[in-house]
Design a protein around this motif. Sequence first.
Motif, PDB file in Angstrom:
ATOM      1  N   PHE A  80       0.840  -1.210   0.000  1.00 34.93           N
ATOM      2  CA  PHE A  80       0.000   0.000   0.000  1.00 34.93           C
ATOM      3  C   PHE A  80       0.874   1.259   0.000  1.00 34.93           C
ATOM      4  N   ASN A 150     -10.420  -8.502  -4.676  1.00 34.20           N
ATOM      5  CA  ASN A 150     -11.255  -9.340  -3.802  1.00 34.20           C
ATOM      6  C   ASN A 150     -11.153  -8.805  -2.381  1.00 34.20           C
ATOM      7  N   THR A 152     -11.482  -9.151   1.105  1.00 36.85           N
ATOM      8  CA  THR A 152     -11.479 -10.316   1.978  1.00 36.85           C
ATOM      9  C   THR A 152     -12.460 -10.192   3.152  1.00 36.85           C
ATOM     10  N   SER A 184      -4.568 -10.107  -3.042  1.00 36.55           N
ATOM     11  CA  SER A 184      -4.119 -11.002  -1.969  1.00 36.55           C
ATOM     12  C   SER A 184      -4.990 -12.231  -1.752  1.00 36.55           C
ATOM     13  N   SER A 185      -6.303 -12.032  -1.766  1.00 32.74           N
ATOM     14  CA  SER A 185      -7.150 -13.141  -1.324  1.00 32.74           C
ATOM     15  C   SER A 185      -7.830 -13.904  -2.456  1.00 32.74           C
ATOM     16  N   GLY A 203      -0.223 -10.710  -0.634  1.00 33.57           N
ATOM     17  CA  GLY A 203       0.407 -11.342   0.515  1.00 33.57           C
ATOM     18  C   GLY A 203       0.208 -12.852   0.342  1.00 33.57           C
TER      19      GLY A 203
HETATM   20  C1  LIG Z   1      -4.890  -9.951   4.141  1.00 32.24           C
HETATM   21  C2  LIG Z   1      -5.010  -8.842   3.166  1.00 32.24           C
HETATM   22  C3  LIG Z   1      -4.187  -7.703   3.225  1.00 32.24           C
HETATM   23  C4  LIG Z   1      -3.157  -7.513   4.307  1.00 32.24           C
HETATM   24  O1  LIG Z   1      -2.124  -8.364   4.076  1.00 32.24           O
HETATM   25  P1  LIG Z   1      -0.812  -8.414   5.018  1.00 32.24           P
HETATM   26  O2  LIG Z   1       0.018  -9.378   4.246  1.00 32.24           O
HETATM   27  O3  LIG Z   1      -1.238  -8.882   6.357  1.00 32.24           O
HETATM   28  O4  LIG Z   1      -0.226  -7.045   5.048  1.00 32.24           O
HETATM   29  C5  LIG Z   1      -4.357  -6.737   2.264  1.00 32.24           C
HETATM   30  N1  LIG Z   1      -5.258  -6.853   1.286  1.00 32.24           N
HETATM   31  C6  LIG Z   1      -6.080  -7.926   1.196  1.00 32.24           C
HETATM   32  C7  LIG Z   1      -7.076  -8.005   0.091  1.00 32.24           C
HETATM   33  C8  LIG Z   1      -5.978  -8.947   2.137  1.00 32.24           C
HETATM   34  O5  LIG Z   1      -6.786 -10.022   2.053  1.00 32.24           O
END
Ligand SMILES: *Cc1c(COP(=O)(O)O)cnc(C)c1O
Length: 377
Positions: A80, A150, A152, A184-185, A203
């Motif tokens: 970010f 997505n 989360t 990430s998700s 992540g």
């Molecule tokens: C879990 C998540 C994050 C945060 O990730 P970290 O690796 O804990 O910093 C950011 N964005 C999304 C969409 C997530 O699911």
Amino acid sequence: MTRAWNFSAGPATLPLEVLQQVREDLPEWHGIGASIMEVSHRGKAFSGVIEAAQADLRELLAIPEDYEVLFLQGGQTLQFAQVPMNLLAGRSADYLVTGAWSQKAHREAARIGKARLVASTEENGKFLRLPDIDALKFDENAAYCHLCTNETIHGVEVHEAYEAKLFEAISAAAPGVSLVADMSSHILSRPLDVRRYGLLSAGAQKNIGPSGMTLVIVRKALLGRAAAGTPTILDYRNQADNGSMLNTPPAFAIYVAGLVFQWLKAQGGLDAMAAINREKAKRLYAAIDNSEGFYKNPVDVACRSSMNVPFTLPSVALEAQFVQASEAAGFIGLKGHKSVGGIRASLYNAVPLEAVQALVRFMEDFRETWRRRGASR
Ligand SMILES: *Cc1c(COP(=O)(O)O)cnc(C)c1O
């Protein structure tokens, strides 16, 4: 051995085959006299591991040659900040806010430079839909346009049709502006056209592997724009020039991620995963929608997430009972995120269809028990 049905949002369940392989590889990996986390990251053994991981990932996602694949640290949260540090170049960026994570991304970017809100779908503290693409006004001069594909926590997902339309809209209205996405998700849950993005990141701990590694896929043409004063280690170009090994990488996490990529290939790749994931989501949403209002998911049907399914019960007390009973029945990770409450089931790649079938049966039984109790009162 008793492994629970694990619906955790992250860190999340890993394929059992991968865990068994890890166990086998400990304490000695392929005749090197040590585990892979106990040897130099510059040595032949680990070089082979990181190269194979990258090659397998490139194959799975059909990543074009003009994109770099980076295995970094700091989680998606660091992205970010790292994204605006590297890509703003004194300009403004556009942000779409569709849930808690894109909101965090927007706020972080605003600390670093100019981050314009293109649209927010927040209504009464809730995020239940994606913005109407035809109504979006993109900044033609923006450094990039950020979204979370997505969400989360809120269970809002950018599916293929919306993604394609958004890409066409921005290409027409702001041709030089690249999409940048937090995936990430749901990364690796379905095939992806990487070319639609200037940069995408994730992540690892949701759908890739253990926490500690962050995947960044970035178009090479976007490298080398980091703002003056950007720390050496946070400049994507330096990491690209050094094969993600400017310093010691998260070696163990990369090794496990590599095993997950091999596992995905053995499952038939991302088309096969997408088909299984669609089936899992279909069954869980059907259980919610056919419960006569006992379970509720309020998200606009077109953008309901197939990875993270939040739902509520008629009262907070019943939700607590549900979580408790689910744990007694062999499920873990179903409690909703603290910011929204309720229940959340995460259906990542490593969650098998049988787990979803077991959850659906549990939900039906729980509701039936509640109904009978009501009738006897
Ligand atoms: C879990 C998540 C994050 C945060 O990730 P970290 O690796 O804990 O910093 C950011 N964005 C999304 C969409 C997530 O699911």
